[in-house]
Write an enzyme that holds these catalytic residues in place. Structure first.
Site, PDB file in Angstrom:
ATOM      1  N   ASP A   1     -13.261 -11.743 -13.185  1.00  0.00           N
ATOM      2  CA  ASP A   1     -11.847 -12.121 -13.143  1.00  0.00           C
ATOM      3  C   ASP A   1     -11.013 -10.877 -13.467  1.00  0.00           C
ATOM      4  OD1 ASP A   1      -9.248 -12.873 -14.191  1.00  0.00           O
ATOM      5  OD2 ASP A   1      -9.973 -14.942 -14.186  1.00  0.00           O
ATOM      6  N   GLY A   2     -10.148 -10.485 -12.548  1.00  0.00           N
ATOM      7  CA  GLY A   2      -9.420  -9.228 -12.695  1.00  0.00           C
ATOM      8  C   GLY A   2      -8.380  -9.250 -13.803  1.00  0.00           C
TER       9      GLY A   2
ATOM     10  N   SER B   1      -6.793  -1.971  -0.680  1.00  0.00           N
ATOM     11  CA  SER B   1      -6.215  -1.182  -1.777  1.00  0.00           C
ATOM     12  C   SER B   1      -7.256  -0.346  -2.536  1.00  0.00           C
ATOM     13  CB  SER B   1      -5.436  -2.086  -2.737  1.00  0.00           C
ATOM     14  OG  SER B   1      -6.213  -3.190  -3.150  1.00  0.00           O
TER      15      SER B   1
ATOM     16  N   ASP C   1      -2.590  -8.024  -7.419  1.00  0.00           N
ATOM     17  CA  ASP C   1      -2.311  -8.496  -6.058  1.00  0.00           C
ATOM     18  C   ASP C   1      -3.024  -9.832  -5.788  1.00  0.00           C
ATOM     19  OD1 ASP C   1      -1.648  -8.584  -3.355  1.00  0.00           O
ATOM     20  OD2 ASP C   1      -3.344  -7.303  -2.771  1.00  0.00           O
TER      21      ASP C   1
ATOM     22  N   HIS D   1       0.822  -1.213   0.000  1.00  0.00           N
ATOM     23  CA  HIS D   1       0.000   0.000   0.000  1.00  0.00           C
ATOM     24  C   HIS D   1       0.859   1.268   0.000  1.00  0.00           C
ATOM     25  CE1 HIS D   1      -3.559  -2.580   1.613  1.00  0.00           C
ATOM     26  NE2 HIS D   1      -3.388  -2.680   0.317  1.00  0.00           N
TER      27      HIS D   1
HETATM   28  C1  LIG Z   1      -4.584 -10.531  -1.596  1.00  0.00           C
HETATM   29  S1  LIG Z   1      -6.308 -10.321  -1.759  1.00  0.00           S
HETATM   30  C2  LIG Z   1      -6.470  -8.667  -2.305  1.00  0.00           C
HETATM   31  C3  LIG Z   1      -6.170  -7.608  -1.297  1.00  0.00           C
HETATM   32  C4  LIG Z   1      -6.337  -6.213  -1.810  1.00  0.00           C
HETATM   33  N1  LIG Z   1      -5.665  -6.016  -3.094  1.00  0.00           N
HETATM   34  C5  LIG Z   1      -5.780  -5.209  -0.823  1.00  0.00           C
HETATM   35  O1  LIG Z   1      -4.583  -4.878  -0.908  1.00  0.00           O
HETATM   36  O2  LIG Z   1      -6.541  -4.726   0.016  1.00  0.00           O
HETATM   37  C6  LIG Z   1      -6.637 -11.216  -3.235  1.00  0.00           C
HETATM   38  C7  LIG Z   1      -8.105 -11.156  -3.654  1.00  0.00           C
HETATM   39  O3  LIG Z   1      -8.194 -11.597  -5.009  1.00  0.00           O
HETATM   40  C8  LIG Z   1      -9.400 -12.322  -5.167  1.00  0.00           C
HETATM   41  N2  LIG Z   1      -9.228 -13.112  -6.407  1.00  0.00           N
HETATM   42  C9  LIG Z   1      -8.632 -14.314  -6.582  1.00  0.00           C
HETATM   43  N3  LIG Z   1      -8.569 -14.617  -7.891  1.00  0.00           N
HETATM   44  C10 LIG Z   1      -9.115 -13.563  -8.563  1.00  0.00           C
HETATM   45  C11 LIG Z   1      -9.284 -13.246  -9.930  1.00  0.00           C
HETATM   46  N4  LIG Z   1      -8.898 -14.087 -10.895  1.00  0.00           N
HETATM   47  N5  LIG Z   1      -9.841 -12.062 -10.247  1.00  0.00           N
HETATM   48  C12 LIG Z   1     -10.241 -11.180  -9.289  1.00  0.00           C
HETATM   49  N6  LIG Z   1     -10.104 -11.424  -7.972  1.00  0.00           N
HETATM   50  C13 LIG Z   1      -9.539 -12.587  -7.610  1.00  0.00           C
HETATM   51  C14 LIG Z   1      -9.526 -13.102  -3.898  1.00  0.00           C
HETATM   52  O4  LIG Z   1     -10.874 -13.484  -3.680  1.00  0.00           O
HETATM   53  C15 LIG Z   1      -9.034 -12.074  -2.866  1.00  0.00           C
HETATM   54  O5  LIG Z   1     -10.101 -11.312  -2.363  1.00  0.00           O
END
Ligand SMILES: C[S@@+](CC[C@H](N)C(=O)[O-])C[C@H]1O[C@@H](n2cnc3c(N)ncnc32)[C@H](O)[C@@H]1O
EC number: 2.1.1.266
Length: 284
Positions: free
Chosen positions: A142-143, A97, A163, A19
């Protein structure tokens, strides 16, 4: 299979480095009046409570944000990060984030935050719905796929946070593929990928982050990485630190990140150590 829940880890030392670097990237973009777009491919729930069962079970927030809260820092980026966190931590909360980005953006800038876990996505919607007059967009998708589909934004100034939880070994390769596809469409994208630093006890995943960041650097014009270790690699049971690989960084961002991490490392752990190194520079 999506079993990872960030509520167990929010506010830990890994969130701090991620962050702080994300805030540094956003503040650099704000140096110019021209609007920009941010993408957060793995957004999580956006807001976490220290008193939630998950956080109480691990108390990981005590390895990160809580250690910094009682101190005063001279570094501008660390100060800005703590300023953005303050409204949350005074209520025993920690911003994810997408919340940090939404709070830092100006009215002309935009954020696309993506989350694939249905329950986490619902929480993200509840936690961020009232943010930003129409410029914070929340996606249940899906991100990595979403990033490639939405690249490049218009105007094409902006940055990406990737992330993942790296629950599956294949995720390391999936990140590289998505970054390659994104840069093919949006060559100047500034992309930050977070990764865990894992000891040999992590089995096949040990060394996967270091291999991934080398492959990522090959794809960009320029790239550096910043690592923050909090325990000795040999004695740790799992994640002994974490890092970020930043592709196509803003001019002198490496110096800002180095100063910030060196400033906060001693407060996180006695033997905490920050390392910033270039992986690829412009040919001279
Ligand atoms: C490490 S956490 C994210 C934390 C966040 N970025 C933060 O810093 O506050 C990872 C997240 O990605 C999600 N996730 C896993 N695979 C994904 C995908 N293919 N696309 C989007 N989200 C996904 C999980 O459900 C989880 O909530």
């Amino acid at each position: 299979m999506l079993s990872y829940q960030h509520a167990y880890h929010a506010g830990n030392h890994a969130d701090v480095i991620k962050h702080v670097c994300w805030v540094a990237i956003i503040e650099y973009l704000k140096n110019k009046a021209k609007p920009f777009t941010l993408f957060d491919t793995h957004a999580g729930a956006g807001l976490y409570h220290f008193d939630a069962d998950e956080a109480q079970k691990t108390s990981e927030f005590e390895t990160g944000i809580v250690k910094l809260n009682s101190e005063t820092f001279s570094d501008e980026t660390v100060t800005r990060y703590l300023e953005l966190c303050a409204g949350y931590t005074r209520n025993r909360q920690y911003p994810g984030s997408p919340a940090l980005a939404a709070d830092a953006l100006r009215s002309g800038d935009s954020l696309h935050a993506m989350e694939l876990h249905p329950a986490e996505s619902d929480k993200l919607t509840r936690n961020l719905t009232d943010r930003g007059e129409g410029h914070v967009h929340l996606h249940y998708r899906d991100g990595l796929e979403g990033l490639v589909a939405m690249a490049p934004p218009r105007p094409n100034r902006g940055a990406v946070l990737i992330d993942p939880s790296y629950e599956r070994l294949e995720e390391y390769a999936e990140v590289v593929d998505a970054v390659a596809a994104t840069l093919a469409r949006w060559p100047q994208a500034q992309i930050m990928v977070w990764y865990p630093l894992l000891s040999a006890r992590a089995g096949k995943k040990a060394g996967a982050s270091e291999a991934m960041r080398n492959k990522l650097a090959d794809l960009a014009k320029t790239a550096f990485y910043a690592d923050l270790t909090v325990t000795e690699k040999e004695t740790d049971t799992g994640m002994y630190g974490s890092g970020v690989c930043i592709l196509n960084p803003s001019w002198q961002l490496d110096e800002t990140v180095t100063a910030a991490l060196n400033c906060l490392a001693p407060s996180l752990a006695d033997n905490a150590d920050a390392t910033v190194n270039w992986l690829k520079t412009e040919p001279v």
